[in-house]
Scaffold this active site. Structure first.
Site, PDB file in Angstrom:
ATOM      1  N   LYS A   1       7.249  86.741  53.114  1.00  0.00           N
ATOM      2  CA  LYS A   1       8.194  85.892  52.458  1.00  0.00           C
ATOM      3  C   LYS A   1       9.385  86.013  52.998  1.00  0.00           C
ATOM      4  CE  LYS A   1       9.661  83.301  48.955  1.00  0.00           C
ATOM      5  NZ  LYS A   1       9.089  81.902  48.371  1.00  0.00           N
TER       6      LYS A   1
ATOM      7  N   ASP B   1       1.575  89.003  54.356  1.00  0.00           N
ATOM      8  CA  ASP B   1       0.612  87.897  54.687  1.00  0.00           C
ATOM      9  C   ASP B   1      -0.109  87.972  55.868  1.00  0.00           C
ATOM     10  OD1 ASP B   1       1.377  85.946  52.258  1.00  0.00           O
ATOM     11  OD2 ASP B   1       3.457  86.511  52.881  1.00  0.00           O
TER      12      ASP B   1
END
Length: 294
Positions: free
Chosen positions: A192, A182
């Protein structure tokens, strides 16, 4: 278009990936061309803060602000900047997935969450005859790993779905830990929650660990070492929690680079020294400089 409502919707979205959210953000920034020039920086800061762990939102906002600064009298410049950013993001994603396919072995791979780059890499390798078995984590609390497992299985990939807590114990049976990203920042990989534990277990088991990312997921050093990871709705973890019990819910964690064997981008492996140089040389608009040092 209601810009405030649009940003709030992006902030509340717990399902969409970075590319989908960036698409919506680009539409918002295009609609914002009618804003007075002095209001654009505040809008871009709010957009970056809507999903702080997703670097493409900040990078998109930065590209639009730099274009507006270079061409203050041209609304077309900001629209073109948003369009070019999204075009580059899609193209780089396809290239990074192909890079990911090159490290996939004939054997077992464990992946966490539901990275579109990882999915395309696995599907690409499977399509050319690579014999791959995939362990997908459920990826609580959103369970997005279930959708990834179904997608891969539908294409003929052999898939085993596992609960998150069991995944570290399975790494001793795997040949590779492959994940998305991300944000890639100076402090490490933001992905995550659970990624850090998996990377530690993979290192203990001697299993290579790679993350797939595009340039748009790199966080400029001028913005800070890493983004904040806000807490989310506790009810996602435990609805109707009994008195005295406070569920802790956050979506991301930070894995140091020392636990990764590499970051693979559209241009191939990104060595640590090259990464540091790249993060240092990304130009940042003053409105976003230091945003994660606050």
């Amino acid at each position: 278009m209601d810009l405030t409502a649009g940003i709030a919707e992006i902030a509340a979205d717990s399902r969409s990936g970075a590319t989908a959210l960036a698409e919506r953000a680009a539409a918002l920034l295009t609609a914002a061309q009618s804003l007075p020039a002095e209001e654009l920086p505040a809008l871009c800061v709010a957009l970056a803060k809507a999903q702080p762990a997703m670097a493409p939102l900040l990078r998109l906002a930065n590209a639009v602000l730099l274009a507006a600064e270079s061409h203050p009298a041209s609304n077309a410049a900001t629209r073109a900047a948003a369009k070019e950013f999204m075009s580059d993001l899609r193209r780089h994603a396809a290239q990074a997935s192909r890079q990911g396919a090159t490290v996939l072995p004939d054997g077992r791979v464990l992946t966490h969450s539901s990275s579109s780059l990882v999915a395309e890499a696995i599907l690409g390798a499977h399509a050319v005859g690579r014999r791959i078995e995939v362990f997908c984590t459920e990826s609580r609390p959103g369970f997005e790993g279930r959708a990834l497992a179904a997608r891969l299985a539908a294409a003929g990939v052999l898939v085993t779905l596992v609960v998150d807590a069991a995944a570290p114990a399975l790494l001793s049976q795997c040949d590779l830990l492959l994940m998305g990203a991300d944000t890639v920042c100076a402090a490490g990989l933001v992905h995550k929650v659970g990624t850090l534990g998996l990377a530690v277990a993979a290192r203990y088991c001697g299993v290579p660990t790679y993350a797939l990312a595009t340039d748009e997921k790199l966080l400029p050093s001028a913005c800070g070492e890493h983004p904040p990871v806000p807490e989310r709705d506790p009810a996602e973890v435990l609805p109707d929690a009994p008195p005295g019990v406070t569920p802790l819910n956050f979506y991301y964690d930070l894995t140091p680079h020392s636990l990764l064997d590499g970051i693979l981008t559209e241009d191939g492996p990104l060595p640590a020294e090259t990464l540091d140089q790249r993060l240092d040389t990304i130009s940042v608009h003053p409105a976003l400089a230091g945003i994660w040092r606050e």
